[in-house]
Each structure stands twice: as C-alpha cells, then as structure tokens.
Enzyme design. Sequence first.
Site, PDB file in Angstrom:
ATOM      1  N   HIS A   1       0.805  -1.233   0.000  1.00 33.38           N
ATOM      2  CA  HIS A   1       0.000   0.000   0.000  1.00 33.38           C
ATOM      3  C   HIS A   1       0.832   1.274   0.000  1.00 33.38           C
ATOM      4  CE1 HIS A   1       0.934  -0.187   4.292  1.00 33.38           C
ATOM      5  NE2 HIS A   1       0.704   1.110   4.320  1.00 33.38           N
TER       6      HIS A   1
HETATM    7  C1  UD1 Z   1      -1.683   5.975   5.378  1.00 29.39           C
HETATM    8  C2  UD1 Z   1      -0.330   6.504   5.833  1.00 29.39           C
HETATM    9  C3  UD1 Z   1       0.707   5.396   5.692  1.00 29.39           C
HETATM   10  C4  UD1 Z   1       0.272   4.153   6.442  1.00 29.39           C
HETATM   11  C5  UD1 Z   1      -1.121   3.736   5.992  1.00 29.39           C
HETATM   12  C6  UD1 Z   1      -1.605   2.605   6.842  1.00 29.39           C
HETATM   13  C7  UD1 Z   1       0.009   8.906   5.398  1.00 29.39           C
HETATM   14  C8  UD1 Z   1       0.693   9.901   4.550  1.00 29.39           C
HETATM   15  N1  UD1 Z   1       0.106   7.610   4.995  1.00 29.39           N
HETATM   16  O1  UD1 Z   1      -1.568   5.656   3.998  1.00 29.39           O
HETATM   17  O2  UD1 Z   1       1.923   5.834   6.252  1.00 29.39           O
HETATM   18  O3  UD1 Z   1       1.180   3.127   6.171  1.00 29.39           O
HETATM   19  O4  UD1 Z   1      -2.026   4.843   6.141  1.00 29.39           O
HETATM   20  O5  UD1 Z   1      -2.588   1.855   6.229  1.00 29.39           O
HETATM   21  O6  UD1 Z   1      -0.573   9.238   6.390  1.00 29.39           O
HETATM   22  N2  UD1 Z   1      -9.040   4.936   1.324  1.00 29.39           N
HETATM   23  C9  UD1 Z   1     -10.293   4.366   1.332  1.00 29.39           C
HETATM   24  N3  UD1 Z   1     -10.844   4.063   2.526  1.00 29.39           N
HETATM   25  C10 UD1 Z   1     -10.238   4.307   3.717  1.00 29.39           C
HETATM   26  C11 UD1 Z   1      -8.985   4.898   3.701  1.00 29.39           C
HETATM   27  C12 UD1 Z   1      -8.390   5.202   2.509  1.00 29.39           C
HETATM   28  O7  UD1 Z   1     -10.886   4.127   0.276  1.00 29.39           O
HETATM   29  O8  UD1 Z   1     -10.823   3.981   4.770  1.00 29.39           O
HETATM   30  C13 UD1 Z   1      -8.406   5.224   0.031  1.00 29.39           C
HETATM   31  C14 UD1 Z   1      -8.709   6.605  -0.521  1.00 29.39           C
HETATM   32  O9  UD1 Z   1      -8.820   6.499  -1.916  1.00 29.39           O
HETATM   33  C15 UD1 Z   1      -7.471   7.378  -0.162  1.00 29.39           C
HETATM   34  C16 UD1 Z   1      -6.366   6.320  -0.240  1.00 29.39           C
HETATM   35  O10 UD1 Z   1      -6.996   5.131   0.186  1.00 29.39           O
HETATM   36  O11 UD1 Z   1      -7.231   8.450  -1.029  1.00 29.39           O
HETATM   37  C17 UD1 Z   1      -5.157   6.609   0.605  1.00 29.39           C
HETATM   38  O12 UD1 Z   1      -5.518   6.873   1.961  1.00 29.39           O
HETATM   39  P1  UD1 Z   1      -4.603   7.807   2.890  1.00 29.39           P
HETATM   40  O13 UD1 Z   1      -5.183   7.847   4.239  1.00 29.39           O
HETATM   41  O14 UD1 Z   1      -4.351   9.106   2.213  1.00 29.39           O
HETATM   42  O15 UD1 Z   1      -3.218   7.094   2.907  1.00 29.39           O
HETATM   43  P2  UD1 Z   1      -2.842   5.557   3.085  1.00 29.39           P
HETATM   44  O16 UD1 Z   1      -2.343   5.070   1.772  1.00 29.39           O
HETATM   45  O17 UD1 Z   1      -3.941   4.830   3.738  1.00 29.39           O
HETATM   46  N1  UDP Z   2      -3.284  -5.257   9.091  1.00 29.83           N
HETATM   47  C1  UDP Z   2      -4.547  -5.799   9.279  1.00 29.83           C
HETATM   48  N2  UDP Z   2      -5.262  -6.185   8.182  1.00 29.83           N
HETATM   49  C2  UDP Z   2      -4.779  -6.067   6.904  1.00 29.83           C
HETATM   50  C3  UDP Z   2      -3.487  -5.528   6.730  1.00 29.83           C
HETATM   51  C4  UDP Z   2      -2.771  -5.125   7.844  1.00 29.83           C
HETATM   52  O1  UDP Z   2      -5.017  -5.938  10.408  1.00 29.83           O
HETATM   53  O2  UDP Z   2      -5.492  -6.440   5.951  1.00 29.83           O
HETATM   54  C5  UDP Z   2      -2.518  -4.844  10.264  1.00 29.83           C
HETATM   55  C6  UDP Z   2      -1.165  -5.505  10.407  1.00 29.83           C
HETATM   56  O3  UDP Z   2      -1.281  -6.736  11.075  1.00 29.83           O
HETATM   57  C7  UDP Z   2      -0.396  -4.468  11.203  1.00 29.83           C
HETATM   58  C8  UDP Z   2      -0.966  -3.164  10.728  1.00 29.83           C
HETATM   59  O4  UDP Z   2      -2.211  -3.461  10.135  1.00 29.83           O
HETATM   60  O5  UDP Z   2      -0.652  -4.600  12.597  1.00 29.83           O
HETATM   61  C9  UDP Z   2      -0.059  -2.510   9.746  1.00 29.83           C
HETATM   62  O6  UDP Z   2      -0.689  -1.426   9.153  1.00 29.83           O
HETATM   63  P1  UDP Z   2      -0.425  -0.962   7.671  1.00 29.83           P
HETATM   64  O7  UDP Z   2       0.259  -2.029   6.923  1.00 29.83           O
HETATM   65  O8  UDP Z   2      -1.715  -0.459   7.141  1.00 29.83           O
HETATM   66  O9  UDP Z   2       0.490   0.324   7.869  1.00 29.83           O
HETATM   67  P2  UDP Z   2       2.044   0.557   8.168  1.00 29.83           P
HETATM   68  O10 UDP Z   2       2.447  -0.305   9.294  1.00 29.83           O
HETATM   69  O11 UDP Z   2       2.776   0.299   6.909  1.00 29.83           O
HETATM   70  O12 UDP Z   2       2.080   2.005   8.493  1.00 29.83           O
END
Ligand code: UD1
Ligand code: UDP
Length: 358
Positions: free
Chosen positions: A206
């Site tokens: 992601h």
């Molecule tokens: C964010 C964090 C990243 C973290 C990740 C965990 C930032 C800059 N990035 O990335 O460090 O690893 O969360 O998962 O804060 N979206 C949905 N539904 C949701 C959430 C997001 O559809 O509930 C989609 C939207 O299209 C959105 C995109 O995902 O634009 C990205 O979401 P965003 O919160 O901006 O960043 P993440 O990629 O989730």
């Molecule tokens: N995780 C989860 N379900 C998923 C993917 C990840 O519960 O489908 C959990 C995972 O076990 C870990 C956390 O989410 O505890 C990690 O978050 P993510 O990968 O979204 O973000 P990052 O750690 O890269 O910021």
Amino acid sequence: MAMRVVTVVGARPQFIKMAPVSREFERVGGDEIIIHTGQHYDYEMDEVFFEQLKIREPDYYLGVGSGSHGYQTGEMLKRIEEVLMREKPDLVLVYGDTNSTLAGALAAVKLHIKVAHVEAGLRSFDKRMPEEVNRVLTDHVSDYLFAPTETAVKNLYNEGIRKGVYLTGDVMYDALLYNIKIARKNSKILKELGLKPKEYLLATVHRAENTDNKENLKSIIEAFVESGELIVFPVHPRTRKYLEAYGLMDKIKTAENVMLIPPVGYLDMLVLEENARKILTDSGGVQKEAYFLKVPCITLRERTEWVETIEDGWNVLVGANKEKILKAIKEFEPNGEIYTYKFGDGDASEKIVKILVS
Ligand code: UD1
Ligand code: UDP
C-alpha cells in the site's frame, strides 16, 4: 490531579498501536480523550479494529477523510486545534508516522501543549516517503519520545534530540502478545479461505512508492502472478484504486494463484501471518509482525526503518524489482538460529503510561 491526555489517531496501524496504551491508561484511572481524525473510515480499515481490540469509542470523530497531503493534514490541523482549545489537555499523544500523527503534534505544539510520540526515532533516511517527513517533524516538536529500539534512540541522538527520550520497547509487540492467543482461538480465516498452514504466502502492498508508480505496481503484480505460488493478498483501498486505474485488476483477478481479498481485521491478519510460509510486504507493521512470529519477510521497498529485522536475516529488501522478488520467493531463507532483538518485553505500554502519569 491526573494528567489530562488527548490521544490523536486516524489510520489502521494507529488503532492497533493505541489499543494496549489506552487499556493501560484505563487500568490506572488516567484521564484520556480520544480524537479520531477520520483518515481511515471504511469499516475494515477502521471500526473492525475498535471492535476486535476493544478500544472505546472516540470522544471526537473529525471525519476528515481522504485527500492530498496538504488538504488532509491541513483539515486535521484545524479541527484538532478546535478540540484542544476546548479540552485544554496537558499533553497530546500521537503514534507512528501518518498525516494524523503530524497534524496532532503540530496542533499541540502551536498551542504550547506537550507532545508525546510513540514510535519515535524511526528513520528510513528517505525523505521522498511521506512517512519519513511525518516522523522527523513530529520527533522534533515532541517533549516525550518513546523509542521502540536502540536504533531509534541513536537516530534521535544523531539529530540532537537527547532529552525526553525513553527506550520503552514496541507497543506493537505488546499488542501482538495480547492478541495472538485470542486470534488463534477465534479466527476462522484459514478455514474460510481454504488455506493450510505454511502452504501459502501472504502479501500486502500500500505504500505510495509502490502504488503511485505504475511501473512498480505492475512489476510487483507480475512477480506475484509469475511466481505460481498461492499468494493471499488483502488489498488496501489505496492499492485497489491504483490497480483499477492502471488496468491491472484483470491480470490479478484472472491469475489462479493470487487470492485477492478485502483488508482483514487484526485477529485474522495475525493468523494469516503466523501461518504463512513467507510474507511479502511494504508495510512497516507487517515487517515487524513477521519478525515477532518468525516468518521470513520479503520487503517490497528499497529501505526500511526496521533494520534489526534485516540484520538478523529474517527480512530482505527487494524493492519493486520483479526478478529480485521472484528470486526471494524461491530462495530466501533466514538462518532461524539468529534472533537478537526483542523489541521490548511486551510491557512498552505500561512503561509509557507510567512515565506519562508520574
Ligand atoms: C496511510 C499513511 C501510511 C500508512 C497507511 C496505513 C500517510 C501519509 N500515509 O496511507 O503511512 O502506512 O495509512 O494503512 O498518512 N481509502 C479508502 N478508505 C479508507 C482509507 C483510505 O478508500 O478507509 C483510500 C482513498 O482512496 C485514499 C487512499 O486510500 O485516497 C489513501 O488513503 P490515505 O489515508 O491518504 O493514505 P494511506 O495510503 O492509507
Ligand atoms: N493489518 C490488518 N489487516 C490487513 C493488513 C494489515 O489488520 O489487511 C494490520 C497488520 O497486522 C499491522 C498493521 O495493520 O498490525 C499494519 O498497518 P499498515 O500495513 O496499514 O500500515 P504501516 O504499518 O505500513 O504504516
């Protein structure tokens, strides 16, 4: 009088990190107010963690949602500030490295409210990653820096941050220890997906450097498909969006060996991780959990902040390079004897709360 703490969270990994700390706050009768920025909002990115980890409902739900970095961080900053002005806490507690982390820290420091950062000191030394910018800035305005590893303490020291640094261990390790038994007992995910232990690989992707770059995402998907291995792939909504935009969805859906599923809850994720033969990921949290569970990890990034997992040989960096990914899927094996780092003793949350309430 008890210290009044406002906790700011908003994204999936932050719900997991806050769970053991908030439980400890409650246990010692602490005064905690929870703000949810609304960065993540789909049921499987948000509520499922509150349910499974028994986190109480947030006191404030700001509903910021998705958007560009500036929009998202700016809206959070405005809305968090309003709450802080009303609640007048002694301290704001933030977790990790997302936009919600930075917004919480900035809102607080500008109001002269103390900031505590859980997971301080992590560095990938790559400022093109949004997480790196969020971490560095948050650390530099924090009064309490809770470092999960010695490396993190050293990184802070090298940047001149020497006061307020506490080596506590990792709250994600606390969360895992607390939940793994519950997960083993209650999760039915292997049965639901028809999986046998150690007969599949688990993948998550992601991070922006992979999703926002067509070549990288294409290369990763091609490696998954060409590996011929059964790969279970819970897809983050960001990745789903880009797979569709790049026209890669059909390729992956028609591949018989790749099992695309929606994001799963924490308990199912722990079980999927523990029983995977190998894990492929660009997630920070998943790299660590692979290490905790002694599952070989192939990291789809050029750099990682969790260098201990690499040093011990449980994790290998392959970036988005198809050939390297395929080679690692086939050949990468850790020397299972080496297991040097513990990421704490499973009492990081206790230590953090003790420091904050004392
Ligand atoms: C964010 C964090 C990243 C973290 C990740 C965990 C930032 C800059 N990035 O990335 O460090 O690893 O969360 O998962 O804060 N979206 C949905 N539904 C949701 C959430 C997001 O559809 O509930 C989609 C939207 O299209 C959105 C995109 O995902 O634009 C990205 O979401 P965003 O919160 O901006 O960043 P993440 O990629 O989730
Ligand atoms: N995780 C989860 N379900 C998923 C993917 C990840 O519960 O489908 C959990 C995972 O076990 C870990 C956390 O989410 O505890 C990690 O978050 P993510 O990968 O979204 O973000 P990052 O750690 O890269 O910021």
